[in-house]
Each structure stands twice: as structure tokens, then as C-alpha cells.
Design a protein around this motif. Structure first.
Motif, PDB file in Angstrom:
ATOM      1  N   ARG A  18      -9.003  -2.557  -9.253  1.00  0.00           N
ATOM      2  CA  ARG A  18      -7.966  -1.922  -8.426  1.00  0.00           C
ATOM      3  C   ARG A  18      -8.658  -1.264  -7.239  1.00  0.00           C
ATOM      4  O   ARG A  18      -9.453  -0.345  -7.398  1.00  0.00           O
ATOM      5  CB  ARG A  18      -7.176  -0.889  -9.235  1.00  0.00           C
ATOM      6  N   ILE A  19      -8.372  -1.761  -6.050  1.00  0.00           N
ATOM      7  CA  ILE A  19      -8.968  -1.203  -4.837  1.00  0.00           C
ATOM      8  C   ILE A  19      -8.201   0.055  -4.451  1.00  0.00           C
ATOM      9  O   ILE A  19      -6.986   0.012  -4.211  1.00  0.00           O
ATOM     10  CB  ILE A  19      -8.951  -2.236  -3.693  1.00  0.00           C
ATOM     11  N   LEU A  72     -12.855   2.081  -5.660  1.00  0.00           N
ATOM     12  CA  LEU A  72     -12.111   1.183  -6.538  1.00  0.00           C
ATOM     13  C   LEU A  72     -12.177   1.700  -7.965  1.00  0.00           C
ATOM     14  O   LEU A  72     -12.973   2.584  -8.304  1.00  0.00           O
ATOM     15  CB  LEU A  72     -12.626  -0.256  -6.440  1.00  0.00           C
ATOM     16  N   ALA A 124      -4.452  -5.392  -3.917  1.00  0.00           N
ATOM     17  CA  ALA A 124      -5.094  -4.166  -4.397  1.00  0.00           C
ATOM     18  C   ALA A 124      -5.429  -4.210  -5.882  1.00  0.00           C
ATOM     19  O   ALA A 124      -6.360  -3.529  -6.325  1.00  0.00           O
ATOM     20  CB  ALA A 124      -4.202  -2.959  -4.114  1.00  0.00           C
ATOM     21  N   GLU A 125      -4.690  -4.975  -6.674  1.00  0.00           N
ATOM     22  CA  GLU A 125      -4.938  -5.053  -8.103  1.00  0.00           C
ATOM     23  C   GLU A 125      -5.016  -6.511  -8.516  1.00  0.00           C
ATOM     24  O   GLU A 125      -4.076  -7.271  -8.291  1.00  0.00           O
ATOM     25  CB  GLU A 125      -3.832  -4.347  -8.887  1.00  0.00           C
ATOM     26  N   HIS A 172      -9.314   0.755   0.704  1.00  0.00           N
ATOM     27  CA  HIS A 172      -9.658  -0.507   1.384  1.00  0.00           C
ATOM     28  C   HIS A 172     -10.516  -0.233   2.605  1.00  0.00           C
ATOM     29  O   HIS A 172     -11.528  -0.927   2.850  1.00  0.00           O
ATOM     30  CB  HIS A 172      -8.364  -1.226   1.780  1.00  0.00           C
ATOM     31  N   SER A 178      -0.883  -9.391  -5.320  1.00  0.00           N
ATOM     32  CA  SER A 178      -1.316  -8.054  -4.917  1.00  0.00           C
ATOM     33  C   SER A 178      -2.747  -8.092  -4.398  1.00  0.00           C
ATOM     34  O   SER A 178      -3.643  -8.601  -5.088  1.00  0.00           O
ATOM     35  CB  SER A 178      -1.231  -7.085  -6.102  1.00  0.00           C
ATOM     36  N   ARG A 189      -3.777 -11.976  -1.176  1.00  0.00           N
ATOM     37  CA  ARG A 189      -2.647 -11.523  -0.361  1.00  0.00           C
ATOM     38  C   ARG A 189      -1.946 -12.701   0.297  1.00  0.00           C
ATOM     39  O   ARG A 189      -0.706 -12.775   0.331  1.00  0.00           O
ATOM     40  CB  ARG A 189      -3.123 -10.536   0.702  1.00  0.00           C
ATOM     41  N   SER A 242      -9.541 -10.194  -2.119  1.00  0.00           N
ATOM     42  CA  SER A 242      -8.296  -9.460  -1.925  1.00  0.00           C
ATOM     43  C   SER A 242      -7.430 -10.125  -0.855  1.00  0.00           C
ATOM     44  O   SER A 242      -6.217 -10.302  -1.035  1.00  0.00           O
ATOM     45  CB  SER A 242      -8.609  -8.013  -1.525  1.00  0.00           C
TER      46      SER A 242
END
Length: 262
Positions: free
Chosen positions: A252-253, A244, A209-210, A256, A207, A202, A198
Motif C-alpha cells: 500500500r503506497i 508505504l 495505491a494498493e 506517492h 488501484s 492504474r 503502480s
């Protein structure tokens, strides 16, 4: 949680390779260079790959050595274990895994490499590669002949510092992997792997998160030192706990901080 796969940083300089022995079956062959108009100054991976603080003249010198990147099809290798070391590679697009083969034919995944990462530094020490580098999807790499990179290191301090950071990142990555395999539970390994991936996404502007996993659960298990079934069980547990949402390779988180506390 510890960072189990710190991003190795790459640079991009490219000239035609010296003629190498014929690659093993499945290895990508060196194709004739063809210009595609892509330059470091306009490449989206430049912040990840290039040294910071280059003067316009220094950037121009690096770009003058660049030919097109090479396309590596899914399943092809850039290099194989015991191939002579000539170059390092900057991943411009796509993703790769590095693997070593056990004597009984089992494959051990030693790393996953995304756009902006470097490959091939394993060959600096012995003059031969110690692993296979396999494309997880259709990908592109920029090829950096190491002898020319060494020459540029002597002439451009920013490039020298960049290469030192690349090698330092490899040391950090390997020590982090040893800690992950030696001290963490299976649950912690999977959580740390997802959090690290993740964060790497970033940094590349995607993303955090996804995302879509390019590697299989079996490959993740090989990298983490656990069985495929264990990876699947941990993902199901995280989903039940509301950390998730996992559908096949799509992740998809949702929490976190909760994943960090695992």
C-alpha cells in the motif's frame, strides 16, 4: 524517475497454430481451440490490446480470426529460449515473467508482463525466441500468428501502426532497463519499480495505491540487479519512512510523491 518498464501494447488475432516441436518439460502445450464466447469487442483489455480507430468492418475481420484464449497454469511456459518463433501473445488475464538462463544455471528475470501486454517479440529478429516466458499465476493469452499479423498489417493501416508501437515500446523498455541498472542506486531501483507497477495497474483500471505483488522478492531482485535481501531492506526502509505499508506481497503506497523523490 524514469519509467523502467514501459507498457508494451498488444493486439489480438488468433487462428490455429502450425504444428510445433514438442515443448520442453514444464511448457504449456497447444490445446485444441474451444469457443468461450469472449470477443475483442467485449474484452476488458481491449483498450490496451487493440488498435484505436478501427472501423466496425475492420474489428469484425480481426474477431473473425479469433479463437478462444489459452489458459497457462502457474509455472508453465508459453515458449522457451531457442523455440522457433511463430506467434506473439497478448496477455488477456494474469501475469508473466520473461527470463534468460546463464550458463551456470542462474535465472535472470528480464521483464514482468501484465494483462494487456504482449510477449514474443524477441523472436522477430532471429526467428527463435531468446528467453522463456513463465506464468506467475494462472493466466490466459491470445495467440497471434505473426505471418497472419503481417498480412493484416499490409491491409489495415491501424494494425500496422499498432505493431510499430509495440516494437517501439520494446525498445523503450529495454533502454529504460539499461538506465535503471546502470545509473540508479538500489533504493532508487526499488522505488522506481513500485511506481512503474503502480502506474501500469492504474492504466488497467486497478488501484495504483494498493496491490498484490505476483512476483517474489527474489524475482524482483533479479530484475533490478540486486539481491533479495536488498529488496527486503529497501521495502523495510520505505515502511519506516512512511512511504508505504508492506505486508508480505501486499503493498500500500502511502506517500506517492515521497516515493518519487527517493
Amino acid at each position: 524517475m524514469s519509467d523502467v518498464a514501459a507498457d508494451p501494447v498488444s493486439s489480438r488475432t488468433f487462428v490455429a497454430l502450425q504444428v510445433a516441436p514438442a515443448p520442453a518439460q514444464g511448457a504449456a502445450t497447444d490445446r485444441a481451440p474451444r469457443k468461450d464466447g469472449t470477443r475483442c469487442s467485449s474484452c476488458s483489455m481491449r483498450p490496451m490490446c487493440m488498435p484505436q480507430g478501427l472501423t466496425p468492418e475492420e474489428l469484425q475481420r480481426i474477431e473473425a480470426l479469433i479463437c478462444t484464449s489459452r489458459t497457462i497454469r502457474q509455472g508453465e511456459t508459453i515458449f522457451r529460449a531457442n523455440n522457433p518463433f511463430q506467434s506473439i501473445y497478448a496477455v488477456r488475464a494474469g501475469s508473466f515473467k520473461t527470463v534468460v538462463m546463464h550458463r551456470d544455471g542462474r535465472e535472470q528475470v528480464t521483464g514482468f508482463h501484465l494483462a494487456g501486454d504482449s510477449l514474443g517479440l524477441d523472436g522477430v529478429c532471429s526467428g527463435h525466441h531468446s528467453c522463456d516466458a513463465v506464468a506467475l499465476e494462472d493466466s490466459k493469452v491470445c495467440i497471434i500468428p505473426f505471418n497472419l499479423l503481417e498480412t493484416m498489417c499490409r491491409e489495415v493501416k491501424a494494425v500496422q501502426q499498432h505493431v510499430h508501437r509495440m516494437m517501439g515500446s520494446e525498445i523503450v523498455r529495454e533502454s529504460s532497463q539499461m538506465m535503471l541498472l546502470g545509473t540508479m542506486s538500489a533504493e532508487q531501483r526499488v522505488a522506481t519499480f513500485l511506481l512503474n507497477l503502480s502506474e501500469r495497474l492504474r492504466k488497467r483500471g486497478y488501484s495504483p495505491a494498493e496491490f498484490h505483488l505476483r512476483m517474489t522478492r527474489e524475482e524482483i531482485g533479479s530484475y533490478l540487479g540486486i539481491k533479495l535481501e536488498t529488496v527486503s531492506r529497501m521495502l523495510s526502509r520505505f515502511q519506516r519512512d512512511g512511504l508505504l505499508d508492506a505486508h508480505g506481497k501486499d503493498i500500500r503506497i502511502l506517500d506517492h510523491d515521497g516515493l518519487t523523490r527517493v
